[in-house]
Design a protein around this motif. Structure first.
Motif, PDB file in Angstrom:
ATOM      1  N   ILE A  40       0.840  -1.201   0.000  1.00 21.80           N
ATOM      2  CA  ILE A  40       0.000   0.000   0.000  1.00 21.80           C
ATOM      3  C   ILE A  40       0.876   1.253   0.000  1.00 21.80           C
ATOM      4  O   ILE A  40       0.629   2.209  -0.744  1.00 21.80           O
ATOM      5  N   MET A  41       1.918   1.246   0.832  1.00 20.63           N
ATOM      6  CA  MET A  41       2.808   2.403   0.900  1.00 20.63           C
ATOM      7  C   MET A  41       3.547   2.613  -0.424  1.00 20.63           C
ATOM      8  O   MET A  41       3.743   3.745  -0.869  1.00 20.63           O
ATOM      9  N   ALA A  42       3.959   1.528  -1.072  1.00 18.87           N
ATOM     10  CA  ALA A  42       4.659   1.635  -2.355  1.00 18.87           C
ATOM     11  C   ALA A  42       3.729   2.192  -3.431  1.00 18.87           C
ATOM     12  O   ALA A  42       4.130   3.070  -4.210  1.00 18.87           O
ATOM     13  N   VAL A  43       2.482   1.720  -3.480  1.00 23.60           N
ATOM     14  CA  VAL A  43       1.521   2.227  -4.465  1.00 23.60           C
ATOM     15  C   VAL A  43       1.282   3.716  -4.225  1.00 23.60           C
ATOM     16  O   VAL A  43       1.275   4.522  -5.156  1.00 23.60           O
ATOM     17  N   SER A  44       1.128   4.094  -2.952  1.00 24.39           N
ATOM     18  CA  SER A  44       0.904   5.495  -2.618  1.00 24.39           C
ATOM     19  C   SER A  44       2.062   6.369  -3.085  1.00 24.39           C
ATOM     20  O   SER A  44       1.868   7.438  -3.680  1.00 24.39           O
ATOM     21  N   ARG A  45       3.263   5.905  -2.830  1.00 22.52           N
ATOM     22  CA  ARG A  45       4.454   6.670  -3.219  1.00 22.52           C
ATOM     23  C   ARG A  45       4.525   6.828  -4.738  1.00 22.52           C
ATOM     24  O   ARG A  45       4.761   7.919  -5.252  1.00 22.52           O
ATOM     25  N   LEU A  46       4.328   5.742  -5.449  1.00 24.68           N
ATOM     26  CA  LEU A  46       4.416   5.780  -6.906  1.00 24.68           C
ATOM     27  C   LEU A  46       3.294   6.621  -7.508  1.00 24.68           C
ATOM     28  O   LEU A  46       3.525   7.381  -8.453  1.00 24.68           O
ATOM     29  N   GLU A  47       2.079   6.502  -6.970  1.00 26.69           N
ATOM     30  CA  GLU A  47       0.971   7.341  -7.435  1.00 26.69           C
ATOM     31  C   GLU A  47       1.277   8.814  -7.169  1.00 26.69           C
ATOM     32  O   GLU A  47       0.970   9.677  -7.992  1.00 26.69           O
ATOM     33  N   GLY A  48       1.880   9.087  -6.018  1.00 26.73           N
ATOM     34  CA  GLY A  48       2.240  10.457  -5.657  1.00 26.73           C
ATOM     35  C   GLY A  48       3.247  11.074  -6.618  1.00 26.73           C
ATOM     36  O   GLY A  48       3.335  12.295  -6.744  1.00 26.73           O
ATOM     37  N   GLU A  49       4.020  10.230  -7.295  1.00 24.98           N
ATOM     38  CA  GLU A  49       4.975  10.698  -8.301  1.00 24.98           C
ATOM     39  C   GLU A  49       4.302  10.883  -9.661  1.00 24.98           C
ATOM     40  O   GLU A  49       4.954  11.204 -10.646  1.00 24.98           O
ATOM     41  N   GLY A  50       2.974  10.628  -9.703  1.00 24.37           N
ATOM     42  CA  GLY A  50       2.227  10.803 -10.945  1.00 24.37           C
ATOM     43  C   GLY A  50       2.382   9.660 -11.922  1.00 24.37           C
ATOM     44  O   GLY A  50       2.120   9.807 -13.113  1.00 24.37           O
ATOM     45  N   ARG A  51       2.783   8.508 -11.424  1.00 21.58           N
ATOM     46  CA  ARG A  51       3.032   7.359 -12.301  1.00 21.58           C
ATOM     47  C   ARG A  51       1.813   6.459 -12.385  1.00 21.58           C
ATOM     48  O   ARG A  51       1.017   6.387 -11.464  1.00 21.58           O
ATOM     49  N   SER A  52       1.699   5.761 -13.509  1.00 17.37           N
ATOM     50  CA  SER A  52       0.753   4.660 -13.614  1.00 17.37           C
ATOM     51  C   SER A  52       1.444   3.471 -12.960  1.00 17.37           C
ATOM     52  O   SER A  52       2.524   3.070 -13.392  1.00 17.37           O
ATOM     53  N   VAL A  53       0.845   2.928 -11.921  1.00 18.00           N
ATOM     54  CA  VAL A  53       1.499   1.881 -11.135  1.00 18.00           C
ATOM     55  C   VAL A  53       1.098   0.511 -11.668  1.00 18.00           C
ATOM     56  O   VAL A  53      -0.087   0.201 -11.769  1.00 18.00           O
ATOM     57  N   ARG A  54       2.113  -0.280 -11.960  1.00 18.95           N
ATOM     58  CA  ARG A  54       1.883  -1.666 -12.399  1.00 18.95           C
ATOM     59  C   ARG A  54       2.498  -2.602 -11.366  1.00 18.95           C
ATOM     60  O   ARG A  54       3.367  -2.200 -10.589  1.00 18.95           O
ATOM     61  N   SER A  55       2.075  -3.834 -11.396  1.00 16.98           N
ATOM     62  CA  SER A  55       2.574  -4.789 -10.399  1.00 16.98           C
ATOM     63  C   SER A  55       4.090  -4.952 -10.487  1.00 16.98           C
ATOM     64  O   SER A  55       4.757  -5.155  -9.473  1.00 16.98           O
ATOM     65  N   GLY A  56       4.658  -4.832 -11.685  1.00 13.02           N
ATOM     66  CA  GLY A  56       6.108  -4.937 -11.838  1.00 13.02           C
ATOM     67  C   GLY A  56       6.847  -3.837 -11.095  1.00 13.02           C
ATOM     68  O   GLY A  56       7.931  -4.057 -10.553  1.00 13.02           O
TER      69      GLY A  56
END
Length: 195
Positions: A40-56
């Motif tokens: 959850i924390m990793a998804v939040s961080r990556l989303e916060g960077e404006g990225r489309s988050v994929r499982s990879g």
């Protein structure tokens, strides 16, 4: 102090071992595993960077296998903390998104994390805290050439425990987490920066 490099290395490994033994993770809410919390924390961080988050991307952050991440995402989706959707630009790809509950959980996790860091910095005192942060910033700039040299000297697997007093400087730098420093993603080489 006139410690030899070998004595400093021993002290570093001893301190890292004591830290690992004493480290306490904040208690996870009932029904949430530590791997799910991290995801959850990793998804939040990556989303916060404006990225489309994929499982990879999540797998790279946690040095996990894609199948392990897939199982965690399935569980989080069942718990209503994330959703998975087909990417609008690439119908073969699936992106991961936090739900409102997932964002609230992430915000609380960040708050707990910040309180822990504030506690560490307060414990160190202003002068030592300043030195600690300066040293961490310097380690973050550790030359990639040193990591390559460390790999050539036997610190070759990202998840291998750091063993022996003759470990190279890059291995020693990663010793706090019990992994080679080479396991850290490098944005300069296309890696994913993670929290």
């Amino acid at each position: 102090m006139d410690d030899t490099p070998a004595e400093l290395r021993r002290r570093l490994f001893d301190a890292a071992a004591r830290m690992r033994k004493q480290r306490q993770e904040p208690p996870a809410p009932e029904g949430i595993t530590s791997a799910e919390m991290y995801t959850i924390m990793a998804v939040s961080r990556l989303e916060g960077e404006g990225r489309s988050v994929r499982s990879g991307d999540i797998a790279k952050c946690g040095h996990a296998t894609p199948s392990a991440v897939s199982q965690i995402l399935k569980s989080l989706e069942e718990k209503g903390l994330i959703t998975r959707q087909r990417d609008k630009g690439d119908s073969r790809a699936v992106t991961v998104h936090l739900t409102d509950d997932g964002r609230a959980f992430s915000a609380r996790g960040r708050e707990v994390h910040e309180q822990m860091i504030d506690g560490v910095l307060t414990y160190l005192g202003s002068e030592d805290a300043e030195h600690f942060v300066r040293i961490m910033e310097r380690l973050a700039d550790f030359p990639a050439s040193e990591v390559v040299r460390a790999q050539q000297k036997g610190c070759t697997q990202a998840d291998s425990p750091v063993a022996g007093a003759d470990a190279s400087p890059a291995c020693a730098a990663g010793a706090v987490e019990g992994r080679c420093a080479s396991s850290q993603a490098s944005p300069a080489k296309g890696g994913v920066t993670c929290a």
